[in-house]
Design an enzyme around this catalytic site. Structure first.
Site, PDB file in Angstrom:
ATOM      1  N   ASN A  43      -9.233  13.447  -5.881  1.00  0.00           N
ATOM      2  CA  ASN A  43      -8.457  13.382  -4.638  1.00  0.00           C
ATOM      3  C   ASN A  43      -9.096  14.261  -3.573  1.00  0.00           C
ATOM      4  O   ASN A  43      -9.667  15.318  -3.864  1.00  0.00           O
ATOM      5  CB  ASN A  43      -6.974  13.708  -4.864  1.00  0.00           C
ATOM      6  CG  ASN A  43      -6.692  15.004  -5.568  1.00  0.00           C
ATOM      7  OD1 ASN A  43      -7.511  15.508  -6.320  1.00  0.00           O
ATOM      8  ND2 ASN A  43      -5.522  15.563  -5.332  1.00  0.00           N
ATOM      9  N   GLU A  45      -7.899  15.714   0.000  1.00  0.00           N
ATOM     10  CA  GLU A  45      -6.786  15.850   0.948  1.00  0.00           C
ATOM     11  C   GLU A  45      -7.292  16.162   2.349  1.00  0.00           C
ATOM     12  O   GLU A  45      -8.487  16.397   2.573  1.00  0.00           O
ATOM     13  CB  GLU A  45      -5.828  16.930   0.429  1.00  0.00           C
ATOM     14  CG  GLU A  45      -5.225  16.521  -0.915  1.00  0.00           C
ATOM     15  CD  GLU A  45      -4.177  17.475  -1.456  1.00  0.00           C
ATOM     16  OE1 GLU A  45      -4.059  18.615  -0.951  1.00  0.00           O
ATOM     17  OE2 GLU A  45      -3.473  17.059  -2.402  1.00  0.00           O
ATOM     18  N   CYS A  54      -6.448   9.417  -2.857  1.00  0.00           N
ATOM     19  CA  CYS A  54      -6.229   9.670  -4.284  1.00  0.00           C
ATOM     20  C   CYS A  54      -7.540   9.575  -5.062  1.00  0.00           C
ATOM     21  O   CYS A  54      -8.502   8.924  -4.621  1.00  0.00           O
ATOM     22  CB  CYS A  54      -5.256   8.650  -4.858  1.00  0.00           C
ATOM     23  SG  CYS A  54      -3.539   8.883  -4.363  1.00  0.00           S
ATOM     24  N   GLU A  56      -8.091   7.875  -7.704  1.00  0.00           N
ATOM     25  CA  GLU A  56      -8.359   6.479  -8.080  1.00  0.00           C
ATOM     26  C   GLU A  56      -9.107   5.772  -6.953  1.00  0.00           C
ATOM     27  O   GLU A  56     -10.023   4.979  -7.193  1.00  0.00           O
ATOM     28  CB  GLU A  56      -7.047   5.724  -8.344  1.00  0.00           C
ATOM     29  CG  GLU A  56      -6.239   6.242  -9.516  1.00  0.00           C
ATOM     30  CD  GLU A  56      -5.255   7.348  -9.141  1.00  0.00           C
ATOM     31  OE1 GLU A  56      -5.563   8.179  -8.268  1.00  0.00           O
ATOM     32  OE2 GLU A  56      -4.185   7.386  -9.755  1.00  0.00           O
ATOM     33  N   CYS A  86      -0.143   6.050  -8.120  1.00  0.00           N
ATOM     34  CA  CYS A  86       0.906   5.734  -7.142  1.00  0.00           C
ATOM     35  C   CYS A  86       0.876   4.223  -6.867  1.00  0.00           C
ATOM     36  O   CYS A  86      -0.061   3.513  -7.271  1.00  0.00           O
ATOM     37  CB  CYS A  86       0.684   6.531  -5.856  1.00  0.00           C
ATOM     38  SG  CYS A  86      -0.738   5.991  -4.882  1.00  0.00           S
ATOM     39  N   CYS A  89      -2.253   2.940  -5.191  1.00  0.00           N
ATOM     40  CA  CYS A  89      -3.427   2.837  -6.074  1.00  0.00           C
ATOM     41  C   CYS A  89      -3.273   1.717  -7.092  1.00  0.00           C
ATOM     42  O   CYS A  89      -4.269   1.089  -7.474  1.00  0.00           O
ATOM     43  CB  CYS A  89      -3.692   4.177  -6.762  1.00  0.00           C
ATOM     44  SG  CYS A  89      -4.409   5.354  -5.607  1.00  0.00           S
TER      45      CYS A  89
END
Ligand code: THU
Length: 133
Positions: A43, A45, A54, A56, A86, A89
């Site tokens: 991830n 940010e 993310c 993924e 999530c 994803c």
């Protein structure tokens, strides 16, 4: 099984590079493509929170950049009991996977739980729904 061990170690390695200064929740991911290659991600940010991505998403972007188009398996690892992708994803996994694509949820103790995409995203929105896709 050998694949899972490799996916796990690459995801853990990528997780160590995660950029998560806001949530402090580091996540790593590794995709096994149908061509047998492994791509990692973490991830990333951003101070503008919605700009964050993310793990993924990073691994899937690396797979596409690496010339592969099909996800056979994806492993996600975080320092928690059970990490699941999530909704956003799951939809990204659906784009390049099949209902039987394996999603492995791992933690730092080495526990791994395996799901299929269709368990986590049944009746996914798909290209066949879109007239011009
Ligand atoms: N995150 C992931 O990278 N993957 C998941 O499956 C769940 C959440 C990230 C997004 C954000 O950087 C942090 O974890 C906290 O939500």
């Amino acid at each position: 099984m050998e694949d899972i061990t490799q996916l796990y170690s690459i995801a853990v390695q990528c997780r160590s590079n995660a950029y998560a200064p806001y949530s402090k929740f580091k996540v790593g991911a590794a995709v096994l493509s149908s061509g047998g290659k492994i791509f990692g991600g973490c991830n990333v940010e951003n101070v503008s929170y919605p700009c964050g991505t993310c793990a993924e998403a990073g691994a899937i972007a690396a797979m596409i950049a690496g010339g592969e188009k099909q996800i056979a398996e994806i492993l996600i690892v975080a320092d928690t009991e059970n990490i699941l992708p999530c909704g956003n994803c799951l939809q990204k996994i659906a784009e390049f996977g099949t209902p039987d694509t394996l999603i492995h949820s791992a933690n730092l103790s080495g526990n791994i739980k395996t799901y299929t995409l269709k368990q986590l995203l049944p009746d996914a929105f798909a290209a066949k729904e879109v007239k011009n896709a």
